[in-house]
Write a protein that holds these residues in place. Structure first.
Motif, PDB file in Angstrom:
ATOM      1  N   ARG A  12       0.831  -1.206   0.000  1.00  0.00           N
ATOM      2  CA  ARG A  12       0.000   0.000   0.000  1.00  0.00           C
ATOM      3  C   ARG A  12       0.859   1.248   0.000  1.00  0.00           C
ATOM      4  O   ARG A  12       0.573   2.218  -0.703  1.00  0.00           O
ATOM      5  CB  ARG A  12      -0.928   0.007   1.220  1.00  0.00           C
ATOM      6  CG  ARG A  12      -1.940   1.153   1.207  1.00  0.00           C
ATOM      7  CD  ARG A  12      -2.599   1.332   2.562  1.00  0.00           C
ATOM      8  NE  ARG A  12      -1.638   1.711   3.583  1.00  0.00           N
ATOM      9  CZ  ARG A  12      -1.129   2.941   3.700  1.00  0.00           C
ATOM     10  NH1 ARG A  12      -1.488   3.898   2.863  1.00  0.00           N
ATOM     11  NH2 ARG A  12      -0.263   3.217   4.652  1.00  0.00           N
ATOM     12  N   ARG A  13       1.915   1.243   0.789  1.00  0.00           N
ATOM     13  CA  ARG A  13       2.803   2.407   0.834  1.00  0.00           C
ATOM     14  C   ARG A  13       3.478   2.645  -0.511  1.00  0.00           C
ATOM     15  O   ARG A  13       3.908   3.757  -0.802  1.00  0.00           O
ATOM     16  CB  ARG A  13       3.866   2.215   1.927  1.00  0.00           C
ATOM     17  CG  ARG A  13       3.323   2.231   3.343  1.00  0.00           C
ATOM     18  CD  ARG A  13       4.443   2.177   4.345  1.00  0.00           C
ATOM     19  NE  ARG A  13       5.274   3.379   4.261  1.00  0.00           N
ATOM     20  CZ  ARG A  13       6.555   3.411   4.608  1.00  0.00           C
ATOM     21  NH1 ARG A  13       7.168   2.307   5.010  1.00  0.00           N
ATOM     22  NH2 ARG A  13       7.244   4.538   4.517  1.00  0.00           N
ATOM     23  N   ARG A  14       3.575   1.625  -1.297  1.00  0.00           N
ATOM     24  CA  ARG A  14       4.200   1.764  -2.616  1.00  0.00           C
ATOM     25  C   ARG A  14       3.186   2.017  -3.728  1.00  0.00           C
ATOM     26  O   ARG A  14       3.545   2.050  -4.896  1.00  0.00           O
ATOM     27  CB  ARG A  14       5.034   0.513  -2.917  1.00  0.00           C
ATOM     28  CG  ARG A  14       6.369   0.553  -2.192  1.00  0.00           C
ATOM     29  CD  ARG A  14       6.992  -0.809  -1.982  1.00  0.00           C
ATOM     30  NE  ARG A  14       8.306  -0.657  -1.368  1.00  0.00           N
ATOM     31  CZ  ARG A  14       8.509  -0.363  -0.082  1.00  0.00           C
ATOM     32  NH1 ARG A  14       7.464  -0.203   0.718  1.00  0.00           N
ATOM     33  NH2 ARG A  14       9.729  -0.226   0.407  1.00  0.00           N
ATOM     34  N   GLY A  15       1.901   2.176  -3.340  1.00  0.00           N
ATOM     35  CA  GLY A  15       0.894   2.535  -4.321  1.00  0.00           C
ATOM     36  C   GLY A  15       0.120   1.372  -4.891  1.00  0.00           C
ATOM     37  O   GLY A  15      -0.610   1.530  -5.873  1.00  0.00           O
ATOM     38  N   LEU A  16       0.243   0.186  -4.307  1.00  0.00           N
ATOM     39  CA  LEU A  16      -0.495  -0.989  -4.784  1.00  0.00           C
ATOM     40  C   LEU A  16      -1.511  -1.392  -3.719  1.00  0.00           C
ATOM     41  O   LEU A  16      -1.159  -1.975  -2.691  1.00  0.00           O
ATOM     42  CB  LEU A  16       0.459  -2.154  -5.060  1.00  0.00           C
ATOM     43  CG  LEU A  16       1.461  -1.924  -6.194  1.00  0.00           C
ATOM     44  CD1 LEU A  16       2.451  -3.087  -6.270  1.00  0.00           C
ATOM     45  CD2 LEU A  16       0.742  -1.757  -7.529  1.00  0.00           C
ATOM     46  N   ARG A  17      -2.766  -1.056  -3.973  1.00  0.00           N
ATOM     47  CA  ARG A  17      -3.818  -1.355  -3.010  1.00  0.00           C
ATOM     48  C   ARG A  17      -4.282  -2.799  -3.169  1.00  0.00           C
ATOM     49  O   ARG A  17      -4.294  -3.347  -4.277  1.00  0.00           O
ATOM     50  CB  ARG A  17      -4.992  -0.387  -3.208  1.00  0.00           C
ATOM     51  CG  ARG A  17      -4.651   1.064  -2.905  1.00  0.00           C
ATOM     52  CD  ARG A  17      -5.877   1.953  -3.062  1.00  0.00           C
ATOM     53  NE  ARG A  17      -6.157   2.214  -4.474  1.00  0.00           N
ATOM     54  CZ  ARG A  17      -5.928   3.382  -5.077  1.00  0.00           C
ATOM     55  NH1 ARG A  17      -5.409   4.379  -4.391  1.00  0.00           N
ATOM     56  NH2 ARG A  17      -6.219   3.541  -6.353  1.00  0.00           N
ATOM     57  N   PHE A  49       2.976   5.125  -6.931  1.00  0.00           N
ATOM     58  CA  PHE A  49       3.728   4.014  -7.509  1.00  0.00           C
ATOM     59  C   PHE A  49       4.699   4.486  -8.588  1.00  0.00           C
ATOM     60  O   PHE A  49       5.874   4.130  -8.592  1.00  0.00           O
ATOM     61  CB  PHE A  49       2.761   2.978  -8.106  1.00  0.00           C
ATOM     62  CG  PHE A  49       3.455   1.786  -8.710  1.00  0.00           C
ATOM     63  CD1 PHE A  49       3.880   0.738  -7.910  1.00  0.00           C
ATOM     64  CD2 PHE A  49       3.702   1.725 -10.075  1.00  0.00           C
ATOM     65  CE1 PHE A  49       4.537  -0.358  -8.465  1.00  0.00           C
ATOM     66  CE2 PHE A  49       4.355   0.638 -10.639  1.00  0.00           C
ATOM     67  CZ  PHE A  49       4.771  -0.405  -9.829  1.00  0.00           C
ATOM     68  N   ALA A  50       4.197   5.300  -9.526  1.00  0.00           N
ATOM     69  CA  ALA A  50       5.046   5.752 -10.630  1.00  0.00           C
ATOM     70  C   ALA A  50       6.181   6.630 -10.123  1.00  0.00           C
ATOM     71  O   ALA A  50       7.314   6.549 -10.611  1.00  0.00           O
ATOM     72  CB  ALA A  50       4.204   6.511 -11.656  1.00  0.00           C
ATOM     73  N   GLY A  51       5.884   7.461  -9.127  1.00  0.00           N
ATOM     74  CA  GLY A  51       6.936   8.319  -8.587  1.00  0.00           C
ATOM     75  C   GLY A  51       8.070   7.519  -7.991  1.00  0.00           C
ATOM     76  O   GLY A  51       9.246   7.808  -8.227  1.00  0.00           O
ATOM     77  N   ALA A  52       7.732   6.486  -7.203  1.00  0.00           N
ATOM     78  CA  ALA A  52       8.765   5.656  -6.592  1.00  0.00           C
ATOM     79  C   ALA A  52       9.481   4.804  -7.627  1.00  0.00           C
ATOM     80  O   ALA A  52      10.701   4.631  -7.582  1.00  0.00           O
ATOM     81  CB  ALA A  52       8.143   4.769  -5.511  1.00  0.00           C
ATOM     82  N   PHE A  53       8.726   4.283  -8.592  1.00  0.00           N
ATOM     83  CA  PHE A  53       9.288   3.366  -9.580  1.00  0.00           C
ATOM     84  C   PHE A  53      10.266   4.069 -10.516  1.00  0.00           C
ATOM     85  O   PHE A  53      11.200   3.459 -11.030  1.00  0.00           O
ATOM     86  CB  PHE A  53       8.158   2.733 -10.402  1.00  0.00           C
ATOM     87  CG  PHE A  53       8.564   1.476 -11.120  1.00  0.00           C
ATOM     88  CD1 PHE A  53       8.658   0.269 -10.450  1.00  0.00           C
ATOM     89  CD2 PHE A  53       8.853   1.508 -12.474  1.00  0.00           C
ATOM     90  CE1 PHE A  53       9.036  -0.886 -11.113  1.00  0.00           C
ATOM     91  CE2 PHE A  53       9.233   0.346 -13.154  1.00  0.00           C
ATOM     92  CZ  PHE A  53       9.318  -0.857 -12.458  1.00  0.00           C
ATOM     93  N   THR A  54      10.053   5.357 -10.731  1.00  0.00           N
ATOM     94  CA  THR A  54      10.909   6.093 -11.663  1.00  0.00           C
ATOM     95  C   THR A  54      11.831   7.084 -10.958  1.00  0.00           C
ATOM     96  O   THR A  54      12.451   7.926 -11.602  1.00  0.00           O
ATOM     97  CB  THR A  54      10.050   6.872 -12.681  1.00  0.00           C
ATOM     98  OG1 THR A  54       9.221   7.813 -11.974  1.00  0.00           O
ATOM     99  CG2 THR A  54       9.173   5.934 -13.482  1.00  0.00           C
ATOM    100  N   SER A  55      11.936   6.994  -9.636  1.00  0.00           N
ATOM    101  CA  SER A  55      12.724   7.981  -8.895  1.00  0.00           C
ATOM    102  C   SER A  55      14.202   7.929  -9.247  1.00  0.00           C
ATOM    103  O   SER A  55      14.895   8.943  -9.223  1.00  0.00           O
ATOM    104  CB  SER A  55      12.547   7.790  -7.389  1.00  0.00           C
ATOM    105  OG  SER A  55      13.000   6.509  -6.996  1.00  0.00           O
ATOM    106  N   GLY A  56      14.705   6.730  -9.534  1.00  0.00           N
ATOM    107  CA  GLY A  56      16.121   6.606  -9.851  1.00  0.00           C
ATOM    108  C   GLY A  56      16.431   6.642 -11.327  1.00  0.00           C
ATOM    109  O   GLY A  56      17.561   6.952 -11.718  1.00  0.00           O
ATOM    110  N   ARG A  57      15.443   6.353 -12.164  1.00  0.00           N
ATOM    111  CA  ARG A  57      15.677   6.283 -13.605  1.00  0.00           C
ATOM    112  C   ARG A  57      14.334   6.247 -14.314  1.00  0.00           C
ATOM    113  O   ARG A  57      13.337   5.818 -13.729  1.00  0.00           O
ATOM    114  CB  ARG A  57      16.466   5.026 -13.963  1.00  0.00           C
ATOM    115  CG  ARG A  57      15.692   3.752 -13.601  1.00  0.00           C
ATOM    116  CD  ARG A  57      16.591   2.560 -13.360  1.00  0.00           C
ATOM    117  NE  ARG A  57      15.829   1.391 -12.980  1.00  0.00           N
ATOM    118  CZ  ARG A  57      15.313   1.213 -11.759  1.00  0.00           C
ATOM    119  NH1 ARG A  57      15.467   2.146 -10.835  1.00  0.00           N
ATOM    120  NH2 ARG A  57      14.642   0.118 -11.473  1.00  0.00           N
ATOM    121  N   PRO A  58      14.278   6.661 -15.589  1.00  0.00           N
ATOM    122  CA  PRO A  58      13.039   6.540 -16.369  1.00  0.00           C
ATOM    123  C   PRO A  58      12.660   5.079 -16.566  1.00  0.00           C
ATOM    124  O   PRO A  58      13.519   4.192 -16.490  1.00  0.00           O
ATOM    125  CB  PRO A  58      13.399   7.205 -17.700  1.00  0.00           C
ATOM    126  CG  PRO A  58      14.599   8.034 -17.405  1.00  0.00           C
ATOM    127  CD  PRO A  58      15.353   7.324 -16.326  1.00  0.00           C
TER     128      PRO A  58
END
Length: 259
Positions: A12-17, A49-58
């Protein structure tokens, strides 16, 4: 499966409910009976989710999804017009440049402590790298969201990579909100001394580092009150620093006219 071992909260914290079991099984049945080779069924909070998933790279995997594009829309690092909390800006606009810089740094440290689960901002060293403090892609997004809410800025999800310490991030936030400010050297030195005194007060008397701090401070004081090498007083001081107890007593007796 998701409920076990706190996995549901982790996702949930990572955007997956989590999905309703009945609905999930129904969708799974349709997916298995369909002709699509690849199917993903998920209830995604895309901004998180998208913000965390792409924080280090596109991410080529996600970049073509409209929801991802919408979640990542915004000009990173810019101030949003009329979006900042008026109370924050009003409060900081009425203080000195040094106090304002310190207030912004405290804001960054407070949000950092919150996302890492620390008790208060005292646990966050301003010059310590976010990576060393324990940041990951998720906490970077949470920090970004918290600062955006308080400042009205649109900070990027890569902020902990772009500005790798709380001090550097605070300087960026301050300069974006108020413009770069030329702080008088005297005021800056006094502010640094206040922060140093506060940090030293939190060090236990039993901690060996206090000895190292004392040695360094004595060295700084020596430089601050340094006298020209040719000054007789300086020469006497240096001799006394290197003298034994007996030599010091002999010197006193000579100065007082005793034998």
């Amino acid at each position: 499966m998701a409920v076990a071992d706190g996995a549901e909260e982790h996702l949930r914290r990572r955007g997956l409910r989590s999905l309703d079991p009945g609905l999930a099984l129904s969708v799974l049945e349709q997916a298995v009976g369909g002709t699509d080779a690849l199917v993903v069924v998920a209830d995604v909070e895309w901004e998180r989710f998208a913000g965390a998933f792409t924080s280090g790279r596109p991410s080529p995997l996600l970049e073509d999804l409209p929801e991802v594009a919408a979640a990542l829309t915004g000009v990173p690092g810019n101030r949003v017009e009329d979006g900042a909390d008026p109370s924050l800006l009003d409060k900081l606009a009425g203080v000195s440049a040094v106090e304002r810089s310190q207030a912004v740094l405290d804001l960054v440290r407070s949000h950092t402590a919150a996302v890492l689960g620390f008790r208060d901002l005292k646990s966050v060293e301003a010059a310590k790298a976010f990576r060393e403090l324990g940041f990951d892609s998720l906490t970077a997004v949470e920090l970004r969201n918290g600062l955006n809410a308080d400042t009205g800025m649109r900070l990027p999800t890569t902020l902990v990579f772009d500005y790798p310490t709380p001090q550097l991030l605070a300087e960026h936030v301050h300069d974006t909100l108020f413009g770069a400010t030329e702080v008088e050297p005297e005021a800056a030195v006094l502010a640094d001394l206040d922060r140093l005194a506060s940090a030293i007060s939190r060090v236990s008397p039993e901690n060996d580092v206090r000895g190292l701090v004392e040695t360094r401070l004595r060295s700084i004081l020596s430089e601050l009150g340094g006298v020209a090498e040719g000054d007789p007083k300086s020469a006497v001081s240096q001799q006394l620093d290197a003298a034994t107890d007996d030599e010091i007593f002999d010197f006193i007796n000579q100065e007082l006219g005793r034998s």
